[in-house]
Design a protein around this motif. Structure first.
Motif, PDB file in Angstrom:
ATOM      1  N   GLU A 311      78.531  51.711  28.834  1.00 50.55           N
ATOM      2  CA  GLU A 311      79.506  52.121  29.843  1.00 50.55           C
ATOM      3  C   GLU A 311      80.323  50.958  30.389  1.00 50.55           C
ATOM      4  O   GLU A 311      81.394  51.161  30.963  1.00 50.55           O
ATOM      5  CB  GLU A 311      78.792  52.821  31.003  1.00 50.55           C
ATOM      6  N   GLN A 354      90.554  51.493  39.416  1.00 54.11           N
ATOM      7  CA  GLN A 354      89.610  52.483  38.899  1.00 54.11           C
ATOM      8  C   GLN A 354      88.525  51.822  38.053  1.00 54.11           C
ATOM      9  O   GLN A 354      87.348  52.199  38.134  1.00 54.11           O
ATOM     10  CB  GLN A 354      90.355  53.538  38.075  1.00 54.11           C
ATOM     11  N   MET A 357      86.069  50.085  40.400  1.00 47.77           N
ATOM     12  CA  MET A 357      85.168  51.057  41.022  1.00 47.77           C
ATOM     13  C   MET A 357      84.090  51.504  40.044  1.00 47.77           C
ATOM     14  O   MET A 357      82.923  51.672  40.410  1.00 47.77           O
ATOM     15  CB  MET A 357      85.955  52.255  41.546  1.00 47.77           C
ATOM     16  N   LYS A 358      84.489  51.695  38.776  1.00 43.33           N
ATOM     17  CA  LYS A 358      83.513  52.083  37.757  1.00 43.33           C
ATOM     18  C   LYS A 358      82.484  50.978  37.561  1.00 43.33           C
ATOM     19  O   LYS A 358      81.274  51.254  37.447  1.00 43.33           O
ATOM     20  CB  LYS A 358      84.234  52.379  36.442  1.00 43.33           C
ATOM     21  N   HIS A 360      81.542  48.781  39.777  1.00 40.20           N
ATOM     22  CA  HIS A 360      80.646  48.783  40.942  1.00 40.20           C
ATOM     23  C   HIS A 360      79.580  49.867  40.811  1.00 40.20           C
ATOM     24  O   HIS A 360      78.406  49.657  41.147  1.00 40.20           O
ATOM     25  CB  HIS A 360      81.464  49.008  42.220  1.00 40.20           C
ATOM     26  N   GLU A 361      79.990  51.026  40.332  1.00 41.15           N
ATOM     27  CA  GLU A 361      79.041  52.129  40.117  1.00 41.15           C
ATOM     28  C   GLU A 361      77.986  51.730  39.080  1.00 41.15           C
ATOM     29  O   GLU A 361      76.783  51.966  39.270  1.00 41.15           O
ATOM     30  CB  GLU A 361      79.822  53.355  39.652  1.00 41.15           C
ATOM     31  N   ILE A 362      78.440  51.127  37.978  1.00 41.82           N
ATOM     32  CA  ILE A 362      77.518  50.693  36.927  1.00 41.82           C
ATOM     33  C   ILE A 362      76.561  49.632  37.459  1.00 41.82           C
ATOM     34  O   ILE A 362      75.363  49.639  37.147  1.00 41.82           O
ATOM     35  CB  ILE A 362      78.310  50.160  35.713  1.00 41.82           C
ATOM     36  N   ARG A 364      75.429  49.164  40.514  1.00 42.12           N
ATOM     37  CA  ARG A 364      74.376  49.751  41.347  1.00 42.12           C
ATOM     38  C   ARG A 364      73.263  50.358  40.487  1.00 42.12           C
ATOM     39  O   ARG A 364      72.075  50.184  40.770  1.00 42.12           O
ATOM     40  CB  ARG A 364      74.969  50.835  42.252  1.00 42.12           C
ATOM     41  N   LYS A 365      73.657  51.065  39.441  1.00 43.07           N
ATOM     42  CA  LYS A 365      72.658  51.703  38.580  1.00 43.07           C
ATOM     43  C   LYS A 365      71.844  50.674  37.815  1.00 43.07           C
ATOM     44  O   LYS A 365      70.607  50.788  37.706  1.00 43.07           O
ATOM     45  CB  LYS A 365      73.343  52.659  37.602  1.00 43.07           C
ATOM     46  N   THR A 416      77.128  42.788  37.911  1.00 35.92           N
ATOM     47  CA  THR A 416      76.138  43.026  38.965  1.00 35.92           C
ATOM     48  C   THR A 416      76.114  41.915  40.006  1.00 35.92           C
ATOM     49  O   THR A 416      75.636  42.125  41.123  1.00 35.92           O
ATOM     50  CB  THR A 416      74.718  43.138  38.374  1.00 35.92           C
TER      51      THR A 416
END
Length: 471
Positions: A311, A354, A357-358, A360-362, A364-365, A416
């Motif tokens: 991703e 965008q 933001m993606k 940042h989402e990755i 966190r996971k 990260t």
């Protein structure tokens, strides 16, 4: 001690020799300038050698040390020790090219914040080291500059983008160097040249006065021959400056102290297969397994983990492409950066935010998935370093694909913001260095530095020197 041994002496030991008046700052600076003059025409590790400034500064420090009123113990930690600065960070009064040949005569008007801290620690700056154009490529082969070569084998690349700093340290042209890492640019050349490289946590080192780099993915870093030297320079460079967008609390002990405190029993994960890239080259896999086996002998808990970075690739490409738009006319950029720039300008204006933001989402996971382990061990690269110019004739899109596959273990931890230290891990059958990286929890450089020092004590590496440098 002969001149070669002195050139390869750790920076911390050189600082002690200066304070004890065994050597002078002038003698040490002249030693390195002589080595640069003799060797760097083959290596091309420096874009700018600040010989006149370095000699003047070293003379002044030598006179200061000799003054009866000077108490050596009161001097800065690295008083009189030479250092090199990557040419993506400005040093007042000398060119800052960013690896762009059009900017060869552009003189910086102020020091970067990290350069100010390095000066305050007593270092003498020898010059500006080579980088790839705008730091976007993992090998320093910028148009208009000679390619930087690997001291272990001059037909191979030093890696990048901090390739000049790594080549200079590996060849004994300086004892320690500054670098920067937005996708592996400290860790890659450290691995290629058999060195220690630290990419600190986001917010550990100030980005003043220029501001954040690559949406927070880029950080300043350190390249050295020993873990202690790298940790000590990280101590020097760390700290918040008013207005920084990210910051971290000062750790309870210094990073240098961390090298002297063996870690508690750690839960350590490792991987040599990364989705969607597959398995690392057998020699890189073997390097990881040897380090993992050593860590198990040292009493740590070891487990294999699965990693899927699929991703990350597309949004990271978008961010990567956006970094090339720095106001330089397209015609003055190299092939790869022209391609990246055209791709960036063809995207809608909302693509960059965008993508961030993606990411940042990755992040966190990924951090949540890694939470059960204390340290992650990975290869730095999916295969050993490439020959100079090996990918130069490929179409830009194909070159980019090769780069992404090669450096795949590195960029996720810029995303990260986790701290990572690259350490030497032996050699290929052809004598090229290999490296592994130790990834720590967010903000926890202390643990990985302590673990790296434990590995170094059990499996020393600083005695290895490239034949090219033993003139």
């Amino acid at each position: 001690m002969d001149s070669i041994d002195l050139a390869f002496t750790p920076a911390l030991e050189q600082a002690r020799l200066i304070r004890d008046k065994v050597i002078s700052p002038l003698e040490l600076t002249q030693l390195y300038l002589d080595r640069i003059q003799q060797l760097d025409s083959s290596l091309n590790s420096f874009f700018t050698v600040m010989a006149e400034q370095a000699i003047a500064e070293a003379k002044a420090k030598t006179e200061q040390l000799a003054a009866p009123s000077t108490e050596p113990s009161s001097l800065p930690a690295f008083f009189g020790v030479p250092v090199a600065i990557k040419d993506l960070s400005p040093v007042a009064g000398v060119p800052c090219t960013y690896g762009i040949h059009l900017l060869k005569k552009r003189i910086a008007t102020e020091d970067a914040g990290v350069v100010t801290k390095i000066r305050q620690a007593g270092f003498t700056i020898l010059g500006k080291t080579s980088t790839s154009e705008i730091g976007t490529s993992p090998y320093p082969e910028s148009r208009g500059f000679a390619p930087t070569r690997n001291p272990w084998n001059l037909t191979y690349s030093s890696g990048g983008s901090s390739g000049g700093s790594a080549a200079a340290v590996a060849a004994g042209l300086c004892p320690i160097a500054h670098g920067g890492d937005a996708g592996g640019s400290v860790r890659i050349p450290s691995a290629c040249c058999g060195l220690v490289g630290i990419k600190p946590s986001r917010g550990r080192i100030s980005s003043a006065p220029l501001g954040e780099k690559v949406g927070g993915l880029g950080v300043e870093g350190v390249i050295a021959r020993t873990v202690a030297d790298a940790a000590a320079l990280l101590d020097v460079m760390s700290g918040y400056v008013s207005g920084d967008p990210y910051w971290l609390p000062t750790p309870p002990i210094s990073f240098l102290e961390a090298t002297q405190q063996p870690p508690q029993r750690l839960r350590i994960g490792f991987a040599t297969t990364l989705k969607p890239m597959g398995e690392a080259d057998p020699v890189c896999t073997q390097a990881v397994m040897e380090i993992v086996q050593l860590l198990e002998i040292l009493g740590h808990s070891i487990e294999s983990i699965d990693l899927d970075f699929s991703e990350i690739i597309d949004p990271l490409k978008i961010v990567w492409q956006a970094t090339v738009d720095v106001g330089v006319p397209r015609i003055f950029l190299g092939k790869l950066n022209r391609y990246l720039l055209s791709r960036s300008r063809s995207r809608p204006s909302g693509a960059y935010p965008q993508a961030m933001m993606k990411l940042h989402e990755i992040a966190r996971k990924l951090i949540a998935d890694l939470n059960p382990i204390d340290v992650l061990v990975l290869p730095v690269l999916m295969h050993p370093t490439i020959r100079v110019g090996e990918w130069a004739k490929k179409r830009a899109a194909k070159e980019l694909d090769h780069i992404i596959k090669w450096i795949a273990p590195c960029p996720p931890f810029n995303v990260t913001g986790q701290p990572v230290i690259a350490v030497p891990a032996g050699f290929t059958p052809d004598g090229l260095p290999l490296g592994v990286q130790l990834v720590g929890r967010p903000g926890d450089e202390t643990t990985i530095i302590s673990l790296a020092a434990q590995i170094e004590a059990a499996k020393p590496w600083s005695q290895h020197r490239p034949t090219f440098a033993l003139y």
